[in-house]
Design a protein around this motif. Structure first.
Motif, PDB file in Angstrom:
ATOM      1  N   GLU A 202      -5.904  -7.893  -5.999  1.00  0.00           N
ATOM      2  CA  GLU A 202      -6.471  -7.066  -7.085  1.00  0.00           C
ATOM      3  C   GLU A 202      -7.873  -6.534  -6.752  1.00  0.00           C
ATOM      4  OE1 GLU A 202      -5.876 -10.476  -7.613  1.00  0.00           O
ATOM      5  OE2 GLU A 202      -7.145 -11.191  -9.263  1.00  0.00           O
ATOM      6  N   ASN A 203      -8.476  -7.044  -5.658  1.00  0.00           N
ATOM      7  CA  ASN A 203      -9.810  -6.560  -5.277  1.00  0.00           C
ATOM      8  C   ASN A 203      -9.758  -5.413  -4.274  1.00  0.00           C
ATOM      9  OD1 ASN A 203     -10.833  -8.523  -6.876  1.00  0.00           O
ATOM     10  ND2 ASN A 203     -11.299  -9.943  -5.218  1.00  0.00           N
ATOM     11  N   LEU A 204      -8.564  -4.891  -4.009  1.00  0.00           N
ATOM     12  CA  LEU A 204      -8.470  -3.853  -2.981  1.00  0.00           C
ATOM     13  C   LEU A 204      -8.768  -2.462  -3.536  1.00  0.00           C
ATOM     14  CD1 LEU A 204      -5.220  -4.983  -1.070  1.00  0.00           C
ATOM     15  CD2 LEU A 204      -7.590  -5.437  -0.467  1.00  0.00           C
ATOM     16  N   GLY A 205      -9.073  -2.380  -4.852  1.00  0.00           N
ATOM     17  CA  GLY A 205      -9.350  -1.082  -5.468  1.00  0.00           C
ATOM     18  C   GLY A 205      -8.113  -0.197  -5.453  1.00  0.00           C
ATOM     19  N   ARG A 206      -6.996  -0.766  -5.919  1.00  0.00           N
ATOM     20  CA  ARG A 206      -5.722  -0.086  -5.769  1.00  0.00           C
ATOM     21  C   ARG A 206      -5.399   0.778  -6.973  1.00  0.00           C
ATOM     22  NH1 ARG A 206      -1.656  -4.601  -4.417  1.00  0.00           N
ATOM     23  NH2 ARG A 206      -0.703  -2.970  -3.182  1.00  0.00           N
ATOM     24  N   ARG A 207      -4.463   1.722  -6.773  1.00  0.00           N
ATOM     25  CA  ARG A 207      -4.040   2.582  -7.874  1.00  0.00           C
ATOM     26  C   ARG A 207      -3.353   1.716  -8.939  1.00  0.00           C
ATOM     27  NH1 ARG A 207       1.398   2.984  -6.085  1.00  0.00           N
ATOM     28  NH2 ARG A 207       1.329   2.227  -3.947  1.00  0.00           N
ATOM     29  N   PRO A 208      -3.477   2.100 -10.259  1.00  0.00           N
ATOM     30  CA  PRO A 208      -2.843   1.307 -11.313  1.00  0.00           C
ATOM     31  C   PRO A 208      -1.327   1.234 -11.084  1.00  0.00           C
ATOM     32  CG  PRO A 208      -4.215   3.070 -12.238  1.00  0.00           C
ATOM     33  CD  PRO A 208      -4.176   3.276 -10.761  1.00  0.00           C
TER      34      PRO A 208
END
Ligand SMILES: Cc1cc2nc3c(=O)[nH]c(=O)nc-3n(C[C@H](O)[C@H](O)[C@H](O)COP(=O)(O)OP(=O)(O)OC[C@H]3O[C@@H](n4cnc5c(N)ncnc54)[C@H](O)[C@@H]3O)c2cc1C
Length: 506
Positions: free
Chosen positions: A282-288
């Protein structure tokens, strides 16, 4: 609570005392917690025996009142069922809480005789206290796991003593029918048994195997062999750039292990297995709404950690640094010739957390670091899928493509480590999912079943299974095998009181 259970507990209280029953309702409920997609199980009570006599009494009463007992030694079977029975409505007998003594530590012959509750950490600490002359075969799992429980479930480590069931010697077992037997050279009808902890083969059939992943009895003590700690241990790590390099890696390891030039097993971890304990998806700055990690996100993680798509790690043991140097030079050039892009030596690896895990494992030092892998994805769901591959690069590569495809199809990150010997590598796949989402639980379950079926079609089963899938795997065994196993169960546990349903038996 059903009537039989209430009457059974009254009898336990009368014969063993009230302190033999876990008093806290919340604690009892926690014994049913799992990381499985199906959720937890209903546990009716938890018993805390103090002695072999208590266990014998408990089994006798279980036969009398017809209740199911589920034995655990420490109950840290994470990703495989934790400490929960396979079916609802059983009574957990937690052997480890009060039967946790090292009964003997023999530093002449290199063995320990342990009760079920002796943990990897406790045995390690005791060996260190006595001068660190012997080492345990550590897992990279929970240090508070039980040496005995892990071995009975066919757990494994990474040192030359990796086969934990194989390094047990001589059990004392309380059978489901209530009788107590000693195996190996302990089966002689005598009170003095010098060969019990050192010789497995006595006259007659070898009964020890009846207690591996089975439900025929409860093991109350066993000897475990210990390896003398080598003066110098040096790990080495070869990283490979591409997913497809698995074929070259397996072929490169095979001759090193068939000749035992390298004494330890190899840990062949993919990028997410190695890096997962240090990162959070969840810390990878991923798309929703993102599901599995993208190729670009994996590349960035590898770059950040200085690791590859695969890392093959092992260790040399010797008397001095000088003895090891030529061996390290030889394996380094071997792996560079086979396509490795980087060789990381022991000193550098101490600074890379994911490789330090490997280093601790090869050095017999318990560590909690790899458990952080369970937090790579939020929500606490985890299932191990544990098939294996012959040490043929072509087969390993075919299976890799197959499994990678099924993980992607079901929307899960591909997390895998092969633990490789000369002829066989156990493949440790970890399906991590959010247990709070019913949809993810369904997908995780479907993914596990698809993997099982795809491997079974190719003639490959698993070495160990999570409790949701014990029946699934036993149903895939040949009918005559299933009938033989059931016949043994009925002979030794006619009322089916020990862990009914475990490994799909009874
Ligand atoms: C990140 C991670 C890494 C891991 N790495 C490893 C690894 O390197 N190697 C490995 O082997 N595992 C590994 N595991 C899996 C697992 O956590 C360990 O195997 C752990 O040691 C098992 O729990 P335990 O020892 O407490 O055994 P328990 O939970 O006490 O028992 C395990 C099984 O044996 C049966 N049993 C236990 N005691 C008895 C008894 N006295 N009589 C009869 N039956 C009994 C139980 O019914 C249960 O089915 C890992 C897990 C995670 C999450």
């Amino acid at each position: 609570m059903v009537k039989a259970v209430a009457a059974f507990l009254t009898a336990i209280e009368r014969e063993l005392g009230a302190d033999a029953i876990e008093p806290s309702v919340e604690a009892v409920e926690r014994y049913g917690d799992t990381t499985m997609p199906s959720g937890g199980r209903r546990v009716d009570a938890v018993l805390l025996p103090r002695s072999v006599t208590d266990v014998v009494t408990t089994v006798r009463l279980a036969n009398e009142y017809q209740v199911g007992l589920y034995p655990v030694s420490a109950g840290h079977n994470l990703g495989l069922g934790t400490r929960s029975p396979v079916r609802d409505g059983q009574i957990v007998i937690d052997l480890g809480r009060r039967m946790n003594r090292i009964l003997e530590l023999n530093e002449e012959l290199g063995y320990a005789v342990v009760e079920p509750g002796v943990t990897f950490q406790a045995l390690h600490d005791e060996l260190v206290r006595r001068g660190d002359k012997f080492m345990i075969s550590a897992t990279s799992g929970p240090p508070l796991g039980s040496v005995l429980g892990n071995a009975l479930d066919k757990g494994a480590g990474y040192s030359p003593y990796f086969d934990h069931f194989g390094t047990l010697c001589g059990f004392e077992a309380v059978l489901g029918n209530g009788s107590t037997i000693r195996t190996g050279d302990g089966s002689l009808d005598n009170d003095t048994l010098p060969n019990w902890p050192v010789s497995k083969y006595t006259i007659g059939p070898i009964l020890d195997g009846l207690f591996a992943q089975s439900n025929c009895g409860i093991i109350v003590r066993a000897a475990i062999w210990l390896m003398p700690r080598p003066p110098v241990i040096r790990t080495f790590h070869a990283t490979f750039e591409r997913d497809t390099d698995i074929s070259a890696i397996i072929d490169a390891i095979r001759p090193l292990k068939l000749t035992n030039f390298v004494p330890t097993l190899f840990r062949v971890a993919n990028d997410l297995y190695a890096i997962g304990p240090e990162e959070r998806a969840e810390n990878l700055g991923r798309r929703p709404g993102a599901r599995e990690i993208t190729a670009e996100e994996r590349r960035l993680l590898r770059e950040k950690h200085g690791l590859g798509a695969w890392q093959a790690s092992a260790a040399f043991y010797a008397g001095s640094e000088g003895d090891i140097a030529p061996m390290l030079a030889r394996v380094s050039s071997h792996f560079l010739n086979k396509g490795a892009v980087r060789i990381i030596d022991h000193a550098q690896a101490q600074l890379i957390p994911s490789l330090l895990i490997a280093s601790d494992a090869f050095s017999g030092r318990p560590s909690t670091a790899e458990l952080r892998l369970l937090s790579w994805r939020p929500g606490g769901g985890a299932i191990w899928f544990l098939p294996g591959t012959p040490m043929s690069g072509r087969t390993a590569a075919e299976l890799d493509v197959l499994a990678r495809g099924l993980f992607a199809q079901h929307g899960f990150d591909y997390i895998i480590m092969h633990v490789a010997g000369g002829r066989f590598a156990r493949s440790l796949y970890l399906i991590l999912f959010d247990r709070r989402s019913a949809e993810e639980c369904r997908r995780a379950d479907a993914c596990y079943r698809a993997l099982t079926s795809a491997y079974a079609t190719r003639g490959i089963g698993v070495g160990r299974a999570a409790i949701d899938y014990h029946g699934l795997h036993m149903d895939l065994q040949m009918p005559a095998f299933q009938q033989a196993v059931l016949a043994v169960k009925r002979a030794l546990d006619p009322n089916g009181v020990i862990a009914p349903g475990k490994y799909g038996i009874g």
